[in-house]
Structures are given as structure tokens and as C-alpha cells.
Design a protein around this motif. Structure first.
Motif, mmCIF file in Angstrom:
data_model
loop_
_atom_site.group_PDB
_atom_site.id
_atom_site.type_symbol
_atom_site.label_atom_id
_atom_site.label_comp_id
_atom_site.label_asym_id
_atom_site.label_seq_id
_atom_site.Cartn_x
_atom_site.Cartn_y
_atom_site.Cartn_z
ATOM 1 N N GLY A 24 45.853 41.410 40.135
ATOM 2 C CA GLY A 24 45.237 40.133 39.764
ATOM 3 C C GLY A 24 43.778 40.276 39.352
ATOM 4 N N TYR A 25 43.151 41.380 39.734
ATOM 5 C CA TYR A 25 41.757 41.619 39.314
ATOM 6 C C TYR A 25 41.743 42.074 37.858
ATOM 7 N N HIS A 26 40.555 42.058 37.276
ATOM 8 C CA HIS A 26 40.401 42.473 35.881
ATOM 9 C C HIS A 26 39.684 43.816 35.803
ATOM 10 N N LEU A 28 37.107 46.000 34.314
ATOM 11 C CA LEU A 28 35.839 45.726 33.616
ATOM 12 C C LEU A 28 35.189 47.001 33.108
ATOM 13 N N GLY A 158 33.215 43.094 48.286
ATOM 14 C CA GLY A 158 33.107 42.392 46.997
ATOM 15 C C GLY A 158 32.953 43.391 45.863
ATOM 16 N N SER A 159 33.404 42.976 44.666
ATOM 17 C CA SER A 159 33.470 43.914 43.537
ATOM 18 C C SER A 159 32.104 44.444 43.099
ATOM 19 N N ARG A 175 37.384 47.475 39.005
ATOM 20 C CA ARG A 175 36.942 46.182 39.553
ATOM 21 C C ARG A 175 35.429 46.064 39.512
ATOM 22 N N THR A 201 33.043 32.271 39.790
ATOM 23 C CA THR A 201 33.566 33.523 39.218
ATOM 24 C C THR A 201 35.100 33.528 39.163
ATOM 25 N N PRO A 202 35.805 33.217 40.281
ATOM 26 C CA PRO A 202 37.279 33.229 40.190
ATOM 27 C C PRO A 202 37.794 32.265 39.127
ATOM 28 N N PHE A 205 37.332 33.802 35.683
ATOM 29 C CA PHE A 205 38.307 34.876 35.458
ATOM 30 C C PHE A 205 39.699 34.295 35.145
HETATM 31 O O1 C5P Z 1 35.448 40.910 44.411
HETATM 32 P P1 C5P Z 1 34.881 39.526 44.408
HETATM 33 O O2 C5P Z 1 35.188 38.770 45.662
HETATM 34 O O3 C5P Z 1 33.437 39.487 44.081
HETATM 35 O O4 C5P Z 1 35.611 38.761 43.231
HETATM 36 C C1 C5P Z 1 35.641 37.348 43.127
HETATM 37 C C2 C5P Z 1 36.811 36.957 42.260
HETATM 38 O O5 C5P Z 1 36.554 37.334 40.909
HETATM 39 C C3 C5P Z 1 38.125 37.613 42.608
HETATM 40 O O6 C5P Z 1 38.842 36.864 43.532
HETATM 41 C C4 C5P Z 1 38.840 37.665 41.278
HETATM 42 O O7 C5P Z 1 39.441 36.406 41.041
HETATM 43 C C5 C5P Z 1 37.721 37.806 40.265
HETATM 44 N N1 C5P Z 1 37.513 39.188 39.801
HETATM 45 C C6 C5P Z 1 38.394 39.748 38.900
HETATM 46 N N2 C5P Z 1 38.164 41.026 38.453
HETATM 47 C C7 C5P Z 1 37.099 41.728 38.861
HETATM 48 C C8 C5P Z 1 36.177 41.153 39.774
HETATM 49 C C9 C5P Z 1 36.413 39.884 40.225
HETATM 50 O O8 C5P Z 1 39.374 39.118 38.495
HETATM 51 N N3 C5P Z 1 36.898 42.964 38.387
#
Ligand code: C5P
Length: 313
Positions: A24-26, A28, A158-159, A175, A201-202, A205
Motif C-alpha cells: 500500500g505504500y508508494h 519514492l 515513519g517513512s 518508502r 499525507t495519507p 497519497f
Molecule cells: O510512514 P508514514 O507514517 O510517515 O506515512 C504516512 C502515510 O503516507 C502512510 O500511511 C501511507 O499512506 C503514505 N505513504 C506512502 N508511501 C510512502 C510514504 C508514505 O503511501 N513512501
């Protein structure tokens, strides 16, 4: 024992979204830079059942601070009313992660955060607080975890935390946790300006459709320009794909960009998932003029320099 440190904000010189991953993450590809805008974090660890009540520990004249809530062994005093002071606060998560990893027990930990970095703004404000807590606790307990372990612990929080552990100028992939140190950016000044709304942010995304991203930053070109110490080359290639995805606020962002460029910025883009915009300047006096102009219209406006890779790990 008690220690204080700065937790520096980050900006994204470029931000590209390559694909959506199975979790589900992206995926980057982003060039990140530490800037001198910072929160101030103080941690006090007291052995035994508990530290003094937070009211006694911290300066009670600091009325802007919310009253500390006791989350068992870790208390936090955050600088803004709407910041969570319980387990949802990334600084508490970081402390808990540190103690779980090291097996250290028997301490009451008080964390005080003086917030200066705008929240939900694309500046990594929460992530840098979490990273700073990990680094400070590592120093206070002399656990010598080292950069790689701290980054791994940071990833679970956190990412953006792994980048905030090391700082400087980095390419972040995956991530955000696959880091490559880059040649430090040449001396430069950033004027950072946040329009008066926040971006989730979510939520942003969720709006991303990778196949519909047409304009992308020239990440490799930015890295080559950094290697050549060519600041204009960096500025010309800066771009953030989120700018085309923003559901609202495009007008504010465009207005800030034009103002920055009018005042001599070499380039101006949005950072992270926004809505903050920054302008990159090679001239301190032009940057100061841009800052003086923008701060008359925007409350959250900052003049900053760059910060090199954080030492000591
Ligand atoms: O990792 P973090 O809690 O900072 O990410 C917040 C939200 O951002 C995640 O729940 C996700 O929905 C999105 N995200 C993503 N891809 C990433 C980083 C964050 O989809 N590389």
C-alpha cells in the motif's frame, strides 16, 4: 540525566513517485535536504519509579505548553494544543522503540518539545522529532547503536525518520528508507513559506495514480548538478509530482512561487506532500528580501540555511 538537541526540518529538492507497492505504500525517489529550521527537544531520564512531576521539572511560566499527560513511564510536553501527548506522538513512539530495542528499563522519561516547524506541512516536523529522540537517547545511554540501527528503528516509526537520523543531502528511495548520501548542496539559502492550510499525507497519497504522472523531476540531473556544485543546475531540475495532485490550494502555492522567483530564487517548489513551498537562493540578501516580503502575507514563513550531515553517529 538531561540532554537538549535541535530537530531539523527537511525539504524535498525533488519528489517522484515511481509505483504503488503491494503493502500500500508508494515507491519514492526523492532528493532530501536538511535545513536550519528546527524544533528543540529536551529529554530527561530519571532512574527509579518516576521523575518529579512534570510541572516541577519544566518551567511552568512556559504557559504555551500543554499540560503533560502521564503515559506510564514516558511523559511528553508538546508545544501545541492539538499535538497528541500520548502514544500517538511520534516522539513517544521513538522513545518506546528505543527502550524496547535496547532492553533498558527502570527509567522515567520526560520529553519536552518546543515546536517551531509547522505541522502537516511537508517539512518532516514529526519525523525529525522522532529521529532526534532516538539520537538523544542513544547518546544519553551511550548505547552506540550507530546510524544503520537507528535508521532501521526509525523506519518502524515513519517513512521520513531514517533520513532525519542522518540528515544532510540524500537520495531517498523505497518508502524513503533506502538512503544514498549525496554531495552536499553548495552554500545556499531557503525561504520557506506555508500557506494557511494543512495537507494530510495519507489523503494525498490516496489521490496518486502513478500511470497519470506525466511531468517528473530530473533526479539524476540533480545528483549530477550536486556533484558539479552547480546550484542553478539543481534549481532548474527541482520538481515535486504532488503539485499536480493537490486537491486544493494550487493558487496559494503558485502565488508564493511567483513571489519567490520575482525576488530572485533560482527555483521554487513545494516540499513533501505540501502545502509548504520553498525558494532556493544563492544570494543571502535576495533571500532576506523575499522573506521580508512574504512574511507580511504569511504567518508561517522562515529564512533558513542548510545543515550538513548530522555528526556523532
Ligand atoms: O510512514 P508514514 O507514517 O510517515 O506515512 C504516512 C502515510 O503516507 C502512510 O500511511 C501511507 O499512506 C503514505 N505513504 C506512502 N508511501 C510512502 C510514504 C508514505 O503511501 N513512501
Amino acid at each position: 540525566m538531561i540532554e537538549t538537541s535541535h530537530a531539523f526540518a527537511k525539504i524535498n529538492l525533488s519528489l517522484d513517485i515511481i509505483s504503488k507497492m503491494s503493502d500500500g505504500y508508494h515507491y519514492l525517489k526523492t532528493v532530501m535536504q536538511t535545513v536550519s529550521l528546527s524544533d528543540e527537544i529536551t529529554i530527561e531520564c530519571v532512574p527509579g519509579k518516576g521523575a518529579k512531576d512534570t510541572k516541577d521539572t519544566w518551567d511552568t511560566k512556559d504557559t504555551q505548553y500543554t499540560k503533560a499527560k502521564d503515559t506510564k513511564d514516558i511523559t511528553i510536553v508538546a508545544g501545541l494544543q492539538f499535538l497528541p501527548t500520548d502514544e500517538r506522538n511520534i516522539a513517544v513512539k521513538a522513545a518506546r522503540t528505543f527502550f524496547a530495542h535496547t532492553g533498558i528499563t527502570g527509567y522515567k522519561t520526560n520529553i519536552r518539545i518546543k515546536k517551531h516547524i509547522p505541522v502537516s506541512a511537508g517539512l518532516g516536523g514529526g519525523s525529525t522529532d522522532g529521529a532526534c529522540v532516538l539520537r538523544l537517547l542513544d547518546k544519553m545511554f551511550d548505547t552506540k547503536l550507530g546510524r544503520s540501527t537507528l535508521e532501521t528503528l526509525g523506519k518502524s516509526i515513519g517513512s521520513d525518520v531514517p533520513f532525519c537520523i542522518a540528515g544532510g543531502t540524500c537520495l531517498a528511495e523505497g518508502r524513503g528508507e533506502i538512503l544514498t548520501d549525496l554531495t552536499s548542496i553548495p552554500q545556499s539559502y531557503f525561504v520557506i513559506c506555508k500557506p494557511p492550510f494543512v495537507c494530510s499525507t495519507p489523503e494525498l497519497f490516496r489521490h496518486v495514480k502513478c500511470e497519470k504522472i506525466h511531468a517528473r523531476p530530473d533526479t539524476n540531473g540533480i545528483i549530477a548538478s550536486l556533484n558539479k556544485r552547480d546550484l542553478s543546475g539543481v534549481a532548474r531540475r527541482m520538481y515535486n509530482v504532488f503539485e499536480d495532485i493537490l486537491p486544493r490550494g494550487a493558487r496559494d502555492i503558485a502565488e508564493i512561487k511567483y513571489a519567490l522567483l520575482d525576488y530572485g530564487a533560482l527555483g521554487a517548489v513545494m516540499t513533501g506532500s505540501g502545502p509548504t513551498v520553498f525558494g532556493l537562493f544563492d544570494s543571502e540578501s535576495q533571500a532576506r528580501k523575499a522573506f521580508e516580503h512574504l512574511k507580511t502575507g504569511y504567518r508561517e514563513c522562515f529564512f533558513t540555511g542548510t545543515v550538513d550531515r548530522l555528526e556523532g553517529i
